[in-house]
Motif scaffolding. Structure first.
Motif, PDB file in Angstrom:
ATOM      1  N   GLN A 107     -15.298   0.210   3.579  1.00 27.56           N
ATOM      2  CA  GLN A 107     -14.974  -0.836   2.605  1.00 27.56           C
ATOM      3  C   GLN A 107     -15.505  -0.534   1.213  1.00 27.56           C
ATOM      4  N   SER A 108     -16.148   0.624   1.054  1.00 30.66           N
ATOM      5  CA  SER A 108     -16.702   0.922  -0.271  1.00 30.66           C
ATOM      6  C   SER A 108     -16.290   2.287  -0.825  1.00 30.66           C
ATOM      7  N   VAL A 109     -15.739   3.144   0.026  1.00 28.96           N
ATOM      8  CA  VAL A 109     -15.354   4.493  -0.442  1.00 28.96           C
ATOM      9  C   VAL A 109     -13.861   4.706  -0.152  1.00 28.96           C
ATOM     10  N   PRO A 110     -13.068   5.131  -1.151  1.00 32.04           N
ATOM     11  CA  PRO A 110     -11.642   5.355  -0.892  1.00 32.04           C
ATOM     12  C   PRO A 110     -11.422   6.352   0.248  1.00 32.04           C
ATOM     13  N   ILE A 111     -10.395   6.102   1.001  1.00 32.92           N
ATOM     14  CA  ILE A 111     -10.148   6.888   2.214  1.00 32.92           C
ATOM     15  C   ILE A 111      -9.965   8.376   1.900  1.00 32.92           C
ATOM     16  N   ASN A 122     -12.021  -3.068  13.076  1.00 33.33           N
ATOM     17  CA  ASN A 122     -12.026  -2.646  11.672  1.00 33.33           C
ATOM     18  C   ASN A 122     -10.943  -1.633  11.315  1.00 33.33           C
ATOM     19  N   SER A 123     -10.245  -1.096  12.343  1.00 35.62           N
ATOM     20  CA  SER A 123      -9.143  -0.166  12.048  1.00 35.62           C
ATOM     21  C   SER A 123      -7.790  -0.795  12.393  1.00 35.62           C
ATOM     22  N   SER A 124      -7.782  -2.088  12.664  1.00 32.41           N
ATOM     23  CA  SER A 124      -6.506  -2.724  13.005  1.00 32.41           C
ATOM     24  C   SER A 124      -5.579  -2.710  11.783  1.00 32.41           C
ATOM     25  N   PHE A 125      -4.297  -2.888  12.041  1.00 29.09           N
ATOM     26  CA  PHE A 125      -3.322  -2.897  10.939  1.00 29.09           C
ATOM     27  C   PHE A 125      -3.721  -3.941   9.902  1.00 29.09           C
ATOM     28  N   GLN A 126      -4.096  -5.138  10.378  1.00 26.17           N
ATOM     29  CA  GLN A 126      -4.428  -6.221   9.453  1.00 26.17           C
ATOM     30  C   GLN A 126      -5.667  -5.890   8.634  1.00 26.17           C
ATOM     31  N   ALA A 127      -6.691  -5.334   9.321  1.00 29.93           N
ATOM     32  CA  ALA A 127      -7.932  -5.002   8.610  1.00 29.93           C
ATOM     33  C   ALA A 127      -7.674  -3.925   7.554  1.00 29.93           C
ATOM     34  N   MET A 128      -6.866  -2.930   7.902  1.00 34.09           N
ATOM     35  CA  MET A 128      -6.579  -1.866   6.936  1.00 34.09           C
ATOM     36  C   MET A 128      -5.703  -2.381   5.796  1.00 34.09           C
ATOM     37  N   LYS A 129      -4.803  -3.286   6.120  1.00 34.88           N
ATOM     38  CA  LYS A 129      -3.930  -3.856   5.081  1.00 34.88           C
ATOM     39  C   LYS A 129      -4.748  -4.612   4.034  1.00 34.88           C
ATOM     40  N   GLU A 130      -5.849  -5.209   4.508  1.00 30.23           N
ATOM     41  CA  GLU A 130      -6.690  -5.999   3.592  1.00 30.23           C
ATOM     42  C   GLU A 130      -7.769  -5.157   2.914  1.00 30.23           C
ATOM     43  N   ASN A 131      -7.955  -3.923   3.361  1.00 25.30           N
ATOM     44  CA  ASN A 131      -9.021  -3.086   2.819  1.00 25.30           C
ATOM     45  C   ASN A 131      -8.479  -2.217   1.676  1.00 25.30           C
ATOM     46  N   LEU A 184      -5.196   0.989  -4.687  1.00 18.26           N
ATOM     47  CA  LEU A 184      -5.890   1.554  -5.854  1.00 18.26           C
ATOM     48  C   LEU A 184      -4.946   2.400  -6.705  1.00 18.26           C
ATOM     49  N   LEU A 185      -3.856   2.871  -6.085  1.00 21.39           N
ATOM     50  CA  LEU A 185      -2.890   3.690  -6.853  1.00 21.39           C
ATOM     51  C   LEU A 185      -2.243   2.889  -7.977  1.00 21.39           C
ATOM     52  N   SER A 186      -2.257   1.562  -7.837  1.00 26.07           N
ATOM     53  CA  SER A 186      -1.642   0.752  -8.900  1.00 26.07           C
ATOM     54  C   SER A 186      -2.480   0.839 -10.170  1.00 26.07           C
ATOM     55  N   GLU A 187      -3.784   1.082 -10.012  1.00 22.59           N
ATOM     56  CA  GLU A 187      -4.660   1.164 -11.193  1.00 22.59           C
ATOM     57  C   GLU A 187      -4.342   2.401 -12.036  1.00 22.59           C
ATOM     58  N   VAL A 188      -3.726   3.402 -11.416  1.00 21.39           N
ATOM     59  CA  VAL A 188      -3.359   4.610 -12.176  1.00 21.39           C
ATOM     60  C   VAL A 188      -1.839   4.711 -12.308  1.00 21.39           C
ATOM     61  N   SER A 219       4.897  -1.353   0.256  1.00 16.51           N
ATOM     62  CA  SER A 219       3.471  -1.365   0.561  1.00 16.51           C
ATOM     63  C   SER A 219       3.188  -0.156   1.440  1.00 16.51           C
ATOM     64  N   PHE A 220       1.982   0.423   1.286  1.00 12.49           N
ATOM     65  CA  PHE A 220       1.628   1.551   2.152  1.00 12.49           C
ATOM     66  C   PHE A 220       1.551   1.070   3.600  1.00 12.49           C
ATOM     67  N   MET A 221       0.877  -0.063   3.808  1.00 13.59           N
ATOM     68  CA  MET A 221       0.778  -0.655   5.144  1.00 13.59           C
ATOM     69  C   MET A 221       2.052  -1.474   5.339  1.00 13.59           C
ATOM     70  N   ARG A 222       3.130  -0.828   5.727  1.00 13.12           N
ATOM     71  CA  ARG A 222       4.455  -1.449   5.712  1.00 13.12           C
ATOM     72  C   ARG A 222       4.660  -2.321   6.950  1.00 13.12           C
TER      73      ARG A 222
END
Ligand code: PPS
Length: 286
Positions: A67-71, A217-226, A233-237, A246-249
């Motif tokens: 939750q603190s470091v980009p994948i 913590n690796s469920s689709f929903q958890a990853m969609k919210e993380n 974060l790609l939207s920031e660039v 969405s990446f989590m389609r």
């Protein structure tokens, strides 16, 4: 003028973040260490899901790091400019990701005992997922229709090349002790058992409640919210078309059935049979 994909060794790559010279250098010079764990996939096979699971296995389910470091920092892509840089200074034991076909992956792969996890997915679902994703991001040439992408996919003219060649290449390692073959379908159908299989392969011993945390913590929903894992974060660039996906389609198996026409399904079956006939069909669980 619209930007064109980059080409290297006859294979298309995104036009942001990739450099043929660097990929050539990585091929010659990058050393895969024995302690490294490699996530290897054709794009859209569930790569990031597997990376999230690997990170969580290492942390025994604790979500602080994910939750603190980009994948892409947790498990850098050896073929990208930034990933290659990060890997140079990353401490062992490293997680490394790649979409590269084996013949252009750093050649040290052939002499290493590093653990390699190859995650495969029904190529029909890979195709559909890729069609949406590559049109959602701004770093790959767009395609006008699913039909156009369908033909490009079958011809191996999508980014990272031919799914059929990718699978053939990496499965040549399948009898090695340091190679684990997984499918998105088994991960989806029985996530807990598949996570246990991964732990066993890695020699990691987790308690049942720690596995519960990995699952949660690796469920689709958890990853969609993380936001460290969902690529928002790609939207920031300015690298995604906001509001166009969405990446989590969907995160399901079999979505191709909602997209392929009967003609496309028949053509795909025919090509699959022809191109994959030389491999045991039980390798493909879809
Ligand atoms: S990439 O861009 O190539 O690295 O994409 P990749 O991570 O390989 O694949 C993205 C697809 O994986 C789905 N996904 C998941 N499915 C189930 N559970 C979890 N936790 C999960 N995380 C990612 C994601 O939704 C993409 O599939 P589609 O079919 O497009 O939904």
């Amino acid at each position: 003028m619209t930007q064109k994909n980059i080409w290297y060794e006859g294979i298309a790559f995104p036009f942001v973040g990739f450099n043929p010279e660097l990929m050539r250098k990585a091929y010659e010079e990058f050393v895969v260490n024995e302690e490294d764990v490699l996530t290897v996939t054709f794009p859209k096979s569930g790569t990031n899901w597997l990376i999230e699971i690997l990170c969580l296995i290492r942390s025994k389910g604790d979500a602080t790091q994910i939750q603190s470091v980009p994948i892409w920092v947790r498990s850098p892509w050896v073929e990208t400019v930034s990933g290659y840089e990060d890997l140079k200074t990353m401490e062992s034991p490293r997680l490394i990701s790649t979409h590269l076909p084996i013949h252009i992956f750093p050649k040290s792969i052939h002499t290493t005992k590093a653990k390699v996890i190859y995650l495969m997915r029904n190529p029909r679902d890979v195709l559909v997922s890729g069609y949406y994703f590559w049109n959602y991001v701004k770093f790959v040439e767009n395609t006008k229709s699913l039909q156009e992408y369908f033909e490009l996919f079958l011809d191996g003219n999508v980014v990272f090349g031919s799914w059929f060649d990718h699978v053939h290449g990496w499965l040549s390692l399948r009898d090695q002790k340091n190679f684990l073959l997984l499918s998105y379908e088994e991960l989806k159908q029985d996530t807990r058992s598949t996570i246990e299989k991964i732990c066993h392969f890695l020699g990691e011993k987790l308690e049942p409640e720690e596995i519960n945390l990995v699952l949660k913590n690796s469920s689709f929903q958890a990853m969609k919210e993380n936001k460290m894992s969902n690529y928002s974060l790609l939207s920031e660039v300015d690298l995604i078309h906001e509001g166009h996906g969405s990446f989590m389609r969907k995160g399901i198996s079999g979505d191709w059935k909602n997209h392929f026409t009967v003609t496309q399904a028949e053509k795909f079956d025919k090509v699959f049979k022809e191109k994959m006939a030389d491999l045991p069909q039980e390798l493909f669980p879809w």
